[in-house]
Structure formats: structure tokens, C-alpha cells
Scaffold this motif. Structure first.
Motif, PDB file in Angstrom:
ATOM      1  N   LEU A  37       0.839  -1.187   0.000  1.00 17.10           N
ATOM      2  CA  LEU A  37       0.000   0.000   0.000  1.00 17.10           C
ATOM      3  C   LEU A  37       0.879   1.244   0.000  1.00 17.10           C
ATOM      4  CD1 LEU A  37      -3.073   0.484   0.130  1.00 17.10           C
ATOM      5  CD2 LEU A  37      -2.848   0.668   2.615  1.00 17.10           C
ATOM      6  N   TYR A  38       0.529   2.196  -0.862  1.00 18.30           N
ATOM      7  CA  TYR A  38       1.306   3.429  -0.999  1.00 18.30           C
ATOM      8  C   TYR A  38       0.398   4.644  -0.956  1.00 18.30           C
ATOM      9  CZ  TYR A  38       5.476   0.895  -2.390  1.00 18.30           C
ATOM     10  OH  TYR A  38       6.578   0.063  -2.391  1.00 18.30           O
ATOM     11  N   GLN A  39       0.967   5.755  -0.533  1.00 19.26           N
ATOM     12  CA  GLN A  39       0.318   7.042  -0.715  1.00 19.26           C
ATOM     13  C   GLN A  39       0.444   7.401  -2.195  1.00 19.26           C
ATOM     14  OE1 GLN A  39       1.460  10.116   2.208  1.00 19.26           O
ATOM     15  NE2 GLN A  39       2.737   8.514   3.103  1.00 19.26           N
ATOM     16  N   ILE A  40      -0.479   8.212  -2.673  1.00 20.89           N
ATOM     17  CA  ILE A  40      -0.394   8.762  -4.021  1.00 20.89           C
ATOM     18  C   ILE A  40      -0.153  10.254  -3.856  1.00 20.89           C
ATOM     19  CG2 ILE A  40      -1.560   9.132  -6.222  1.00 20.89           C
ATOM     20  CD1 ILE A  40      -3.269   6.665  -5.622  1.00 20.89           C
ATOM     21  N   LYS A  41       0.865  10.743  -4.527  1.00 19.52           N
ATOM     22  CA  LYS A  41       1.226  12.152  -4.403  1.00 19.52           C
ATOM     23  C   LYS A  41       0.067  13.060  -4.802  1.00 19.52           C
ATOM     24  CE  LYS A  41       6.016  11.076  -5.562  1.00 19.52           C
ATOM     25  NZ  LYS A  41       7.009  11.103  -6.646  1.00 19.52           N
ATOM     26  N   GLY A  42      -0.245  14.033  -3.937  1.00 12.91           N
ATOM     27  CA  GLY A  42      -1.221  15.053  -4.263  1.00 12.91           C
ATOM     28  C   GLY A  42      -2.675  14.706  -4.008  1.00 12.91           C
ATOM     29  N   VAL A  43      -2.958  13.499  -3.522  1.00 17.96           N
ATOM     30  CA  VAL A  43      -4.341  13.104  -3.238  1.00 17.96           C
ATOM     31  C   VAL A  43      -4.397  12.411  -1.871  1.00 17.96           C
ATOM     32  CG1 VAL A  43      -4.982  12.887  -5.676  1.00 17.96           C
ATOM     33  CG2 VAL A  43      -4.140  10.890  -4.455  1.00 17.96           C
ATOM     34  N   VAL A  44      -5.609  12.216  -1.362  1.00 13.80           N
ATOM     35  CA  VAL A  44      -5.769  11.547  -0.068  1.00 13.80           C
ATOM     36  C   VAL A  44      -6.505  10.219  -0.229  1.00 13.80           C
ATOM     37  CG1 VAL A  44      -5.564  13.535   1.449  1.00 13.80           C
ATOM     38  CG2 VAL A  44      -7.766  13.016   0.414  1.00 13.80           C
ATOM     39  N   TYR A  45      -5.984   9.399  -1.111  1.00 15.73           N
ATOM     40  CA  TYR A  45      -6.440   8.011  -1.232  1.00 15.73           C
ATOM     41  C   TYR A  45      -5.228   7.170  -1.616  1.00 15.73           C
ATOM     42  CZ  TYR A  45      -7.061   9.391  -6.180  1.00 15.73           C
ATOM     43  OH  TYR A  45      -6.895   9.873  -7.445  1.00 15.73           O
ATOM     44  N   PRO A  46      -5.259   5.872  -1.281  1.00 18.10           N
ATOM     45  CA  PRO A  46      -4.066   5.041  -1.443  1.00 18.10           C
ATOM     46  C   PRO A  46      -4.030   4.259  -2.756  1.00 18.10           C
ATOM     47  CG  PRO A  46      -5.655   3.837  -0.171  1.00 18.10           C
ATOM     48  CD  PRO A  46      -6.284   5.180  -0.497  1.00 18.10           C
ATOM     49  N   ALA A  47      -2.869   3.670  -2.996  1.00 21.18           N
ATOM     50  CA  ALA A  47      -2.664   2.785  -4.142  1.00 21.18           C
ATOM     51  C   ALA A  47      -2.230   1.415  -3.630  1.00 21.18           C
ATOM     52  CB  ALA A  47      -1.582   3.350  -5.056  1.00 21.18           C
ATOM     53  N   LEU A  48      -2.958   0.397  -4.014  1.00 18.15           N
ATOM     54  CA  LEU A  48      -2.551  -0.985  -3.765  1.00 18.15           C
ATOM     55  C   LEU A  48      -1.836  -1.458  -5.021  1.00 18.15           C
ATOM     56  CD1 LEU A  48      -2.697  -3.767  -2.244  1.00 18.15           C
ATOM     57  CD2 LEU A  48      -4.868  -4.126  -3.452  1.00 18.15           C
ATOM     58  N   ILE A  49      -0.636  -1.993  -4.847  1.00 18.37           N
ATOM     59  CA  ILE A  49       0.086  -2.555  -5.989  1.00 18.37           C
ATOM     60  C   ILE A  49       0.567  -3.953  -5.616  1.00 18.37           C
ATOM     61  CG2 ILE A  49       0.776  -0.270  -6.830  1.00 18.37           C
ATOM     62  CD1 ILE A  49       3.635  -0.928  -5.824  1.00 18.37           C
ATOM     63  N   GLU A  50       1.013  -4.695  -6.628  1.00 20.28           N
ATOM     64  CA  GLU A  50       1.563  -6.024  -6.367  1.00 20.28           C
ATOM     65  C   GLU A  50       2.713  -5.919  -5.391  1.00 20.28           C
ATOM     66  OE1 GLU A  50       2.609  -8.666  -9.539  1.00 20.28           O
ATOM     67  OE2 GLU A  50       1.016  -7.868 -10.808  1.00 20.28           O
ATOM     68  N   GLY A  51       2.809  -6.882  -4.500  1.00 18.42           N
ATOM     69  CA  GLY A  51       3.892  -6.885  -3.533  1.00 18.42           C
ATOM     70  C   GLY A  51       3.754  -8.050  -2.587  1.00 18.42           C
ATOM     71  N   ASN A  52       4.661  -8.113  -1.650  1.00 22.85           N
ATOM     72  CA  ASN A  52       4.706  -9.251  -0.722  1.00 22.85           C
ATOM     73  C   ASN A  52       4.085  -8.945   0.633  1.00 22.85           C
ATOM     74  OD1 ASN A  52       6.049 -10.939  -2.571  1.00 22.85           O
ATOM     75  ND2 ASN A  52       7.973  -9.899  -2.118  1.00 22.85           N
ATOM     76  N   GLY A  53       3.599  -7.721   0.834  1.00 21.70           N
ATOM     77  CA  GLY A  53       2.999  -7.362   2.110  1.00 21.70           C
ATOM     78  C   GLY A  53       1.566  -7.851   2.214  1.00 21.70           C
ATOM     79  N   ARG A  54       0.912  -7.411   3.290  1.00 18.12           N
ATOM     80  CA  ARG A  54      -0.510  -7.708   3.509  1.00 18.12           C
ATOM     81  C   ARG A  54      -1.231  -6.399   3.745  1.00 18.12           C
ATOM     82  NH1 ARG A  54      -2.076 -13.006   6.669  1.00 18.12           N
ATOM     83  NH2 ARG A  54      -3.655 -11.566   7.357  1.00 18.12           N
ATOM     84  N   VAL A  55      -2.337  -6.229   3.067  1.00 14.64           N
ATOM     85  CA  VAL A  55      -3.121  -5.004   3.165  1.00 14.64           C
ATOM     86  C   VAL A  55      -4.471  -5.343   3.794  1.00 14.64           C
ATOM     87  CG1 VAL A  55      -4.230  -3.150   1.856  1.00 14.64           C
ATOM     88  CG2 VAL A  55      -1.938  -3.958   1.205  1.00 14.64           C
ATOM     89  N   LEU A  56      -4.793  -4.623   4.865  1.00 13.93           N
ATOM     90  CA  LEU A  56      -6.053  -4.817   5.570  1.00 13.93           C
ATOM     91  C   LEU A  56      -7.176  -4.092   4.849  1.00 13.93           C
ATOM     92  CD1 LEU A  56      -7.643  -5.756   8.110  1.00 13.93           C
ATOM     93  CD2 LEU A  56      -6.993  -3.569   9.156  1.00 13.93           C
ATOM     94  N   GLY A  57      -8.304  -4.748   4.768  1.00  8.53           N
ATOM     95  CA  GLY A  57      -9.474  -4.137   4.172  1.00  8.53           C
ATOM     96  C   GLY A  57     -10.733  -4.794   4.679  1.00  8.53           C
ATOM     97  N   GLU A  58     -11.822  -4.538   3.967  1.00  4.78           N
ATOM     98  CA  GLU A  58     -13.111  -5.061   4.372  1.00  4.78           C
ATOM     99  C   GLU A  58     -13.845  -5.649   3.175  1.00  4.78           C
ATOM    100  OE1 GLU A  58     -15.287  -2.053   6.704  1.00  4.78           O
ATOM    101  OE2 GLU A  58     -13.348  -1.079   6.951  1.00  4.78           O
ATOM    102  N   ILE A  59     -14.409  -6.823   3.387  1.00  4.73           N
ATOM    103  CA  ILE A  59     -15.320  -7.411   2.411  1.00  4.73           C
ATOM    104  C   ILE A  59     -16.671  -6.751   2.664  1.00  4.73           C
ATOM    105  CG2 ILE A  59     -16.519  -9.495   1.651  1.00  4.73           C
ATOM    106  CD1 ILE A  59     -14.071 -11.083   2.766  1.00  4.73           C
TER     107      ILE A  59
END
Length: 137
Positions: A37-59
Motif C-alpha cells: 500500500l502506498y500514498q499517491i502524491k497530491g491526493v488523499v487516497y491510497p494505491a494498492l500494488i503487487e507486492g509481498n505485504g498484507r493489506v487490511l481491508g473489508e469485504i
């Protein structure tokens, strides 16, 4: 009834949840997807990209299929493989806290195929939890 996995501003308590999902969610369950999960420059919403981490969310189990087209518009998703998508809709395994797969659902993943998006990534949100990250800001 439709289900989708959300990890950013569509999570409960965030501003896009209030606009698009509040009052339309029948059930929600926490889960994780693999990625970074990354910040996106200039906005207040994130970017999920391929990677080895774990990102928390909701179904989110949502009442009515029409909400999905509203979310596609919000996420600037024009269709599978469209280079102009801001986010691609990718079917991903959703895991519980122990790593067991609990669902396979569409997830909006930041479109890194578009060269202009590659320069938009800011700092990584190491916790993988966008709501917690925003509370710290």
C-alpha cells in the motif's frame, strides 16, 4: 447482492464510504490481500500494488448490483485492460488474519501499466492499514 473488497477510502468511517456505501452494506468482514500500500502524491487516497505485504481491508456485502458501476466510475475503471484505468479491477484471494482464504473477490489495484501512474507513488504505508494511517496524520 454483490461483494467487493475495499482497503482505502471506501472502508467504513472514511469519506467515500459515507458517500457510496453507507446504508447500502448488509454485512462487512475484515480481511487481507497480498500487496503493498502506498500514498499517491497530491491526493488523499491510497494505491494498492503487487507486492509481498498484507493489506487490511473489508469485504463489503452490498445491496444492489448498481453500486458496482458507481464504484467503477469512482475508481476510474473503464474496463479490463484499458490503459487509462486509474485502477484495474483484479480478482484476488482474500485471507483472514491467520492467512486462510475466505473469499475470492474483485479488488481495485492501482494501474502501474500506465507510465504516468508510476511517478505518482509516494511513501509506502508500511502497516498496510489505510484507516490507521489516516488517523495518524
Amino acid at each position: 447482492m454483490a461483494k467487493i473488497f475495499v482497503y482505502g477510502t471506501l472502508r467504513e468511517g472514511m469519506y467515500n464510504y459515507e458517500t457510496y456505501l453507507k446504508g447500502r452494506v448488509r454485512n462487512r468482514t475484515f480481511g487481507y490481500v497480498k500487496g503493498d500500500l502506498y500514498q499517491i502524491k497530491g491526493v488523499v487516497y491510497p494505491a494498492l500494488i503487487e507486492g509481498n505485504g498484507r493489506v487490511l481491508g473489508e469485504i463489503m456485502e452490498i445491496e444492489g448490483e448498481e453500486i458496482l458501476s458507481e464504484l467503477d466510475e469512482l475508481e476510474t475503471y473503464y474496463g479490463e485492460g484499458n490503459i487509462d484505468n486509474e485502477y484495474d479491477k483484479v480478482w484476488m484471494d482474500i485471507e483472514d488474519a491467520q492467512g486462510a482464504i475466505i473469499a475470492h473477490l474483485p479488488v481495485y489495484v492501482f494501474n502501474m501499466r500506465n507510465p504516468k501512474h508510476q511517478d505518482m507513488l509516494g511513501a509506502q504505508i508500511v502497516s498496510g492499514d489505510y484507516v490507521a494511517f489516516r488517523k495518524e496524520c
